[in-house]
Design an enzyme around this catalytic site. Structure first.
Site, PDB file in Angstrom:
ATOM      1  CD  GLU A  54      -6.713  -3.922   2.461  1.00 19.62           C
ATOM      2  OE1 GLU A  54      -6.607  -4.932   2.833  1.00 19.62           O
ATOM      3  OE2 GLU A  54      -7.880  -3.467   2.933  1.00 19.62           O
ATOM      4  CG  HIS A 155       6.433  -1.855  -2.482  1.00 15.72           C
ATOM      5  ND1 HIS A 155       6.815  -1.340  -1.249  1.00 15.72           N
ATOM      6  CD2 HIS A 155       5.871  -0.795  -2.643  1.00 15.72           C
ATOM      7  CE1 HIS A 155       6.542  -0.115  -0.940  1.00 15.72           C
ATOM      8  NE2 HIS A 155       5.725   0.215  -2.334  1.00 15.72           N
TER       9      HIS A 155
END
Length: 237
Positions: A54, A155
């Site tokens: 994840e 990110h």
């Protein structure tokens, strides 16, 4: 005295350091008196463990990429020297500071908590105070303050720090348009303060000074006001 701020972000193997998760990337940009200096700090770190799938989906940093990167103890002092004494500007500061405190504690070399070295400003808390009940993640703030985040497909600590620096400067830059004619019934998104940032490379403003004749005419007008019983409070005695 110059105000030094470090806009900081980290990427990690997972959410909770209490479950053994580690920092894998640190990105920082420096502001001095609200100006970007270009003195940045950026490093990838081998966490000595695998990242959760994840987490990789969020930041895109693979376990293979990190294998030859330095360990935290190899960059710890350089990193601390860089941030020490500054105010850290972090979005969701408890997350990043918690991981930083964990990394320093794992070294078992007498390092203190981050708050002992730096002040910390949480821009997520600031955004929630300014915009209660609205989305206040970094992407939402970019849309609200017209900050370009087109390159942010994943990110990344340094990129997110650069974007957060722009958002922070916009959030704290003040209101420049009052929207006095705006319909009070319009939605809250339409009532947001509009921020206009000037180009730092713009030409200097031209200052026009009054001529000698203009100054004489001005003083003659002030004399007339005084003789008529008025009071020119701005006139130097």
């Amino acid at each position: 005295m110059a105000r030094r701020q470090i806009v900081l972000d980290t990427e990690t193997t997972g959410i909770d350091p209490k479950q053994g998760h580690r920092i894998i990337e640190i990105g920082c940009v420096e502001l001095v008196n609200r100006r970007l200096t270009g003195s940045n700090f950026h490093v990838y770190i081998n966490p000595q463990r695998k990242s959760e799938e994840e987490a990789i989906d969020v930041h895109g940093i693979t376990n293979e990429f990190l294998r030859d990167k330095p360990l935290f103890h190899q960059i710890a002092q350089e990193f601390l020297d860089y941030i020490k004494g500054a105010e850290l500007v972090i979005h969701n500061a408890p997350f990043d500071v918690g991981h930083m405190d964990n990394e320093f504690a794992l070294l078992n070399q007498g390092y203190q908590k981050t708050h002992d070295y730096c002040q910390v400003l949480d821009t997520l808390k600031m955004a929630r105070d300014l915009h209660p009940g609205q989305k206040n993640n970094l992407d939402a703030l970019c849309r609200r303050y017209d900050v370009d985040n087109a390159k942010r497909t994943l990110h990344g600590a340094l990129l997110d720090s650069e974007i957060l620096a722009d958002v922070y400067l916009a959030m704290t830059g003040g209101q420049v348009k009052l929207n006095l004619n705006q319909n009070k019934n319009q939605g809250s998104e339409q009532q947001q303060k509009e921020i206009r940032r000037l180009d730092p490379n713009r030409a200097p403003l031209v200052v026009l000074h009054a001529t000698h004749d203009e100054q004489l005419a001005h003083n003659e007008r002030l004399d007339i006001v005084n003789k008529a019983g008025g009071q020119c409070v701005w006139r130097a005695e």
